[in-house]
Motif scaffolding. Structure first.
Motif, mmCIF file in Angstrom:
data_model
loop_
_atom_site.group_PDB
_atom_site.id
_atom_site.type_symbol
_atom_site.label_atom_id
_atom_site.label_comp_id
_atom_site.label_asym_id
_atom_site.label_seq_id
_atom_site.Cartn_x
_atom_site.Cartn_y
_atom_site.Cartn_z
ATOM 1 N N ILE A 27 0.886 -1.174 0.000
ATOM 2 C CA ILE A 27 0.000 0.000 0.000
ATOM 3 C C ILE A 27 0.915 1.212 0.000
ATOM 4 C CG2 ILE A 27 -1.744 1.303 1.311
ATOM 5 C CD1 ILE A 27 -2.524 -1.392 2.656
ATOM 6 N N ASP A 28 0.749 2.086 -0.977
ATOM 7 C CA ASP A 28 1.652 3.240 -1.080
ATOM 8 C C ASP A 28 0.847 4.536 -1.151
ATOM 9 O OD1 ASP A 28 4.245 4.394 -3.406
ATOM 10 O OD2 ASP A 28 3.565 5.087 -1.424
ATOM 11 N N ASN A 29 0.656 5.173 -0.004
ATOM 12 C CA ASN A 29 -0.088 6.438 0.033
ATOM 13 C C ASN A 29 0.860 7.636 0.082
ATOM 14 O OD1 ASN A 29 -2.759 5.214 2.233
ATOM 15 N ND2 ASN A 29 -2.462 4.953 0.048
ATOM 16 N N VAL A 44 -0.532 10.935 -1.112
ATOM 17 C CA VAL A 44 -1.512 11.560 -0.204
ATOM 18 C C VAL A 44 -0.796 12.214 0.978
ATOM 19 C CG1 VAL A 44 -3.593 11.183 1.188
ATOM 20 C CG2 VAL A 44 -3.209 9.815 -0.874
ATOM 21 N N CYS A 46 0.142 9.197 9.139
ATOM 22 C CA CYS A 46 0.547 8.097 8.244
ATOM 23 C C CYS A 46 1.403 7.135 9.051
ATOM 24 C CB CYS A 46 1.307 8.606 7.028
ATOM 25 S SG CYS A 46 2.958 9.226 7.366
ATOM 26 N N SER A 60 0.459 3.791 4.908
ATOM 27 C CA SER A 60 -0.985 4.072 4.955
ATOM 28 C C SER A 60 -1.233 5.436 5.584
ATOM 29 C CB SER A 60 -1.703 2.980 5.769
ATOM 30 O OG SER A 60 -1.632 1.739 5.080
#
Ligand SMILES: O=P(O)(O)OC[C@@]1(O)O[C@H](CO)[C@@H](O)[C@@H]1O
Ligand SMILES: [Mn+2]
Length: 448
Positions: free
Chosen positions: A227-229, A232, A401, A439
């Motif tokens: 998961i690569d946020n 954001v 995060c 995340s």
């Protein structure tokens, strides 16, 4: 659906032999305790010499006995006993213990029956209890040697990472290209993420220093980022900047491990300041020795002292700059007992309201590592497709995060079928630190 209790799953526990909790209780924790005994036996002359001579030697024998007793209690699944020392947090620990016993109809908490998170945190507080009950050895950090060795053995990686950072800072000065800044942000965020692979508790104390500079490895590691946020996270910072008409704000970093991981976090922090994205950084360290390699204030200051004494231009130049930040207040080291309690973060607002409101002033909170991840999501047996914000169960002090390499069998925020797909590639994907997530939660909770 609201965050009703009906959809809150039970916690991970060693009573489930398929959970990583089981081999942790059965094998890894006894090894960690044996390593402490070996370390104290191997160094008993030096430790006694540094801590009161003959009296220190006698107390060391008592501490070694306490470690062996603790190992026996774990291996024979004995009930968790109230803490005996007089450190201020002992009262909170014992009140929490009573609450947990009451929740379980008066049944004692046991290593192989109760919540993994609670028992593992309790283990490290019991280890510290042994030193608190001493006189000459009060506050002794049984993990100090391992943490310092991990740093010293990572010299090559620290050397190349700090040289790269200095070049990036020069590049930033010259170019105002937003593209460059975004690219560097991604690199330093992900170097800090992969720095989390270097934790001594997962390796049960075996040295797992960083051999190569992770920058070269980022491309190779990218497929393992489930998961690569990152984008954001960057937007959270740039939006905060816009909201303040270009005046940079505050980022809180909840640190994890000492050694190479701490250096990657300091490099990320330097980039955040130098890029003009952030003006102030609060680093949250542990108040007591924790999970073998977690950073205490003593580790933090020792690391800067070691770096400034190194005959290496980039390392010494940056550490001097960082010591100045601490002197002038743009970097602040924060210590709270909350981080070394057994409570997950959904309980912070009630238990430690001042800490919660301090965190609420941040533009962004960066949580590092697996234990922080487990405390964010409550170490509960979530489905892997559960929404990350939903799993926080009301913990939203500020946009946050988490940079985490997977070392325990809980993960949320994945796509349907994604966990099953990774499982076919690597059956140990949840417990070796080889896979990771970035995340983010900006407070919007979707049903899950
Ligand atoms: O927080 P970190 O340093 O990334 O990892 C902590 C850890 O080593 O301890 C637990 C297992 O014993 C797991 O949460 C994880 O493996
Ligand atoms: Mn750790």
């Amino acid at each position: 659906m609201s965050e009703a209790n009906s959809c809150i799953p039970p916690p991970l526990s060693a009573k489930n032999k398929n959970s990583f909790a089981y081999p942790t209780m059965k094998d890894r924790i006894p090894v960690i305790l044996s390593k402490i005994v070996d370390y104290m036996n191997r160094n008993r002359e030096k430790i006694a010499e540094d801590h009161g001579g003959e009296a220190g030697r006698e107390e060391l024998k008592i501490m070694i006995g306490a470690m062996s007793q603790l190992r026996y209690e774990v291996m024979t699944n004995k009930p968790a006993a109230p803490l005996q020392d007089s450190r201020a947090d002992a009262k909170i620990w014992n009140a929490e213990l009573n609450k947990e016993v009451a929740k379980h109809n008066g049944n004692s908490l046991k290593w192989f029956d109760s919540a993994w998170l609670w028992m593992e945190c309790y283990l490290y507080r019991r280890i510290y209890e042994a030193s608190l009950l001493s006189n000459k050895l009060k506050g002794f950090d049984v993990f100090l040697e391992q943490k310092q060795a991990a740093f010293l053995n990572s010299y090559k990686a620290i050397s190349s990472l700090t040289m790269y950072l200095l070049n990036a800072l020069e590049d930033l000065d010259i170019t105002t290209l937003e593209l460059n800044r975004t690219q560097y942000f991604t690199e330093f965020l992900q170097v800090s993420l992969w720095g989390n692979k270097c934790d001594l508790s997962i390796s049960a104390g075996n040295d797992n220093h960083q051999e190569h500079c992770p920058l070269e490895q980022l491309t190779k590691l990218k497929p393992n980022l489930l998961i690569d946020n990152t984008d954001v996270v960057y937007q959270v910072l740039t939006k905060a900047l816009e909201k303040r008409n270009g005046q940079p704000g505050l980022v809180d970093i909840i640190l994890d491990n000492a050694g190479f991981e701490l250096v990657t976090d300091l490099c990320l922090a330097e980039f955040l300041i130098a890029s003009g994205l952030v003006a102030k950084i609060h680093f949250h360290v542990k108040a007591i020795p924790w999970f073998v390699s977690d950073v205490t204030e003593q580790d933090f200051t020792w690391t800067l002292k070691q770096m400034s004494a190194m005959n290496h231009l980039a390392i010494s130049k940056l550490s001097q700059k960082w010591k100045n930040y601490l002197q002038h207040g743009s970097w602040v080291i924060s210590v709270s007992d909350f981080w070394t309690l057994p409570n997950d973060y959904s309980q912070m607002k009630e238990l430690y309201p001042d800490l919660y409101s301090d965190l609420s002033t941040a533009d962004l909170i960066i949580f590092k590592g697996d234990l922080n991840y487990r405390k964010l999501v409550g170490d509960l047996q979530w489905s892997s497709t559960t929404d990350f914000s939903f799993s926080l169960r009301g913990f939203h002090p500020a946009p946050l995060c988490v940079l985490r390499t997977l070392k325990s069998d809980v993960v949320v925020g994945m796509q349907p079928g994604q966990a099953e797909e990774v499982e076919t590639k690597d059956k140990n994907w949840m417990t070796t630190g080889a896979w990771a997530v970035i995340s983010v939660d900006n407070g919007v909770v979707s049903d899950s």
